[in-house]
Enzyme design. Sequence first.
Site, PDB file in Angstrom:
ATOM      1  N   HIS A 193     -12.663   3.250   0.740  1.00 58.72           N
ATOM      2  CA  HIS A 193     -12.873   2.147   1.884  1.00 58.72           C
ATOM      3  C   HIS A 193     -13.489   0.848   1.525  1.00 58.72           C
ATOM      4  O   HIS A 193     -14.178   0.275   2.155  1.00 58.72           O
ATOM      5  CB  HIS A 193     -13.624   2.628   3.221  1.00 58.72           C
ATOM      6  CG  HIS A 193     -12.923   3.856   3.722  1.00 58.72           C
ATOM      7  ND1 HIS A 193     -13.685   4.939   4.433  1.00 58.72           N
ATOM      8  CD2 HIS A 193     -11.757   4.229   4.185  1.00 58.72           C
ATOM      9  CE1 HIS A 193     -12.734   5.720   4.947  1.00 58.72           C
ATOM     10  NE2 HIS A 193     -11.682   5.291   4.711  1.00 58.72           N
ATOM     11  N   ARG A 198     -11.569  16.278   7.691  1.00 60.27           N
ATOM     12  CA  ARG A 198     -12.429  16.723   6.678  1.00 60.27           C
ATOM     13  C   ARG A 198     -13.720  17.120   7.118  1.00 60.27           C
ATOM     14  O   ARG A 198     -14.445  16.377   7.888  1.00 60.27           O
ATOM     15  CB  ARG A 198     -12.662  15.522   5.492  1.00 60.27           C
ATOM     16  CG  ARG A 198     -11.435  14.975   4.936  1.00 60.27           C
ATOM     17  CD  ARG A 198     -11.527  13.969   3.862  1.00 60.27           C
ATOM     18  NE  ARG A 198     -10.390  13.295   3.473  1.00 60.27           N
ATOM     19  CZ  ARG A 198      -9.983  12.007   3.599  1.00 60.27           C
ATOM     20  NH1 ARG A 198     -10.880  11.320   4.082  1.00 60.27           N
ATOM     21  NH2 ARG A 198      -8.925  11.563   3.139  1.00 60.27           N
ATOM     22  N   GLU A 213      -7.965  -4.895   5.827  1.00 63.50           N
ATOM     23  CA  GLU A 213      -7.880  -4.570   4.241  1.00 63.50           C
ATOM     24  C   GLU A 213      -6.620  -5.479   3.707  1.00 63.50           C
ATOM     25  O   GLU A 213      -6.796  -6.061   2.534  1.00 63.50           O
ATOM     26  CB  GLU A 213      -7.690  -3.245   4.114  1.00 63.50           C
ATOM     27  CG  GLU A 213      -8.922  -2.308   4.406  1.00 63.50           C
ATOM     28  CD  GLU A 213      -8.735  -0.914   4.815  1.00 63.50           C
ATOM     29  OE1 GLU A 213      -8.240  -0.701   5.877  1.00 63.50           O
ATOM     30  OE2 GLU A 213      -8.990   0.027   3.856  1.00 63.50           O
ATOM     31  N   ARG A 243      -2.750  -2.331  -3.146  1.00 61.99           N
ATOM     32  CA  ARG A 243      -3.951  -1.402  -2.694  1.00 61.99           C
ATOM     33  C   ARG A 243      -3.995  -0.216  -3.859  1.00 61.99           C
ATOM     34  O   ARG A 243      -3.079   0.538  -4.150  1.00 61.99           O
ATOM     35  CB  ARG A 243      -3.857  -0.900  -1.522  1.00 61.99           C
ATOM     36  CG  ARG A 243      -4.991   0.165  -1.510  1.00 61.99           C
ATOM     37  CD  ARG A 243      -5.010   0.746  -0.117  1.00 61.99           C
ATOM     38  NE  ARG A 243      -6.041   1.785   0.205  1.00 61.99           N
ATOM     39  CZ  ARG A 243      -5.831   2.933   0.601  1.00 61.99           C
ATOM     40  NH1 ARG A 243      -4.922   3.684   1.133  1.00 61.99           N
ATOM     41  NH2 ARG A 243      -7.078   3.708   0.878  1.00 61.99           N
ATOM     42  N   ASN A 270       0.876  -1.206   0.000  1.00 65.72           N
ATOM     43  CA  ASN A 270      -0.087  -0.096   0.035  1.00 65.72           C
ATOM     44  C   ASN A 270       1.055   1.284   0.027  1.00 65.72           C
ATOM     45  O   ASN A 270       1.476   1.601   1.050  1.00 65.72           O
ATOM     46  CB  ASN A 270      -0.702  -0.168   1.325  1.00 65.72           C
ATOM     47  CG  ASN A 270      -1.856   1.032   1.432  1.00 65.72           C
ATOM     48  OD1 ASN A 270      -1.551   1.914   0.627  1.00 65.72           O
ATOM     49  ND2 ASN A 270      -2.577   1.264   2.250  1.00 65.72           N
TER      50      ASN A 270
END
Length: 398
Positions: free
Chosen positions: A180, A241, A384, A91, A7
């Site tokens: 996600h 955010r 993940e 990823r 990743n």
Amino acid sequence: MKILVINCGSSSLKYQLIDMTKEEVLAKGLAERIGIDGSRVEHKPSGKEEVVIEKPMKDHKVALEIVINALVNPEHGVVESMEEINAVGHRVVHGGEKFAESVIIDDEVMKAIEECADLAPLHNPPNMMGIQACKELMPNVPMVAVFDTAFHQTMPKSSYIYALPYELYEKYGIRKYGFHGTSHKYVSNRAAEILGKNIEDLNIITCHLGNGASLAAVKGGKSVDTSMGFTPLEGLAMGTRSGDIDPAIVPFLMEKEDMTLDEVNNLLNKKSGVLGISGVSSDFRDIEGAAENGNERAQLALDKFASRVKKYIGAYAALMGRVDAIVFTAGLGENSAEMREKICEGLEFMGIELNKDKNKVRGKEAIVNTESSKVKILVVPTNEELMIARDTKELVVK
Ligand code: ADP
């Protein structure tokens, strides 16, 4: 079969080497500060002592070389030679509309990932650097791309289209993509397994609550809506955010504060969310601590976060017509009993009843609803990397 999961961020490379016979992590680690001063690799082999390797790394290829050397090192390595690595799973953040599932990487796929870079300029280019580095260092090892957006490609058009002139969707691909996805897919499938049910029969709301946060409505194993959008900025209030705001705030700010587009973008992505409201931190642990000590804005940030999650739960329940399970995952979702309680509070009318004792669990799989709760509530730590390794194995073994 041993699979290396990679990743890559712009200056980092996270990795895990997984033995798929028992789905066991052999080693994991992180190369950071790639391309800048102070590059280092933190290498954690299972059952052996952790090492930190400090060496200049001018790019992702050099970082990967150091990682591979660490994996085969006689002292802190976990395999005898590179030949033992059968495949690499990458990823990749954005697969646009091209990729609804994971794929074996070939030249055409690499070209398509590059073409999606417009949609994820901060993420896809570093993902590609990881792919390039592997291709150069391990040219004969098959590679698979697993996309964050792929799981959400099952959304109906009514979920993903924005109420903008339709031509903008056609011209630029402006639509909701969602992110996600690997996590939402993993935890929804795992929840079905834990409940001993077939995922096809379940309507699940998955809540991935970390620094970045999103919800997904998963009907019969397929994502039918999700809170992040064209970019990860939409939806929940997050660490930094803003999530959903009135878009008219953007031109208003530009005019009143004399801000440039970049400045507004930075404000919405880096200075907003629970950090912006609380003024304390983007880390929920700090905010929960400050709120306990009476900091009102920290409390307000937590209230806002919970209320936004609650609203999405209500919306997704309405959209799917029924909810069988709610799943909490990621840093905050897995660890904060307080936040899970705050989110579920007042949802008893929907058959959502949390068992406060069982809810004390942290970082472990658990069913945390009361006996009488119509809706099952679960905590499922996300994984993940394992999901990426599983997809890689499936495609490579085919
Ligand atoms: P990301 O991968 O998006 O960086 P994570 O899933 O690792 O995010 O989640 C990080 C967030 O989880 C942190 O902001 C932290 O506030 C929160 N978190 C982790 N552990 C706890 C805890 N015990 N209590 C409350 N929040 C926690």
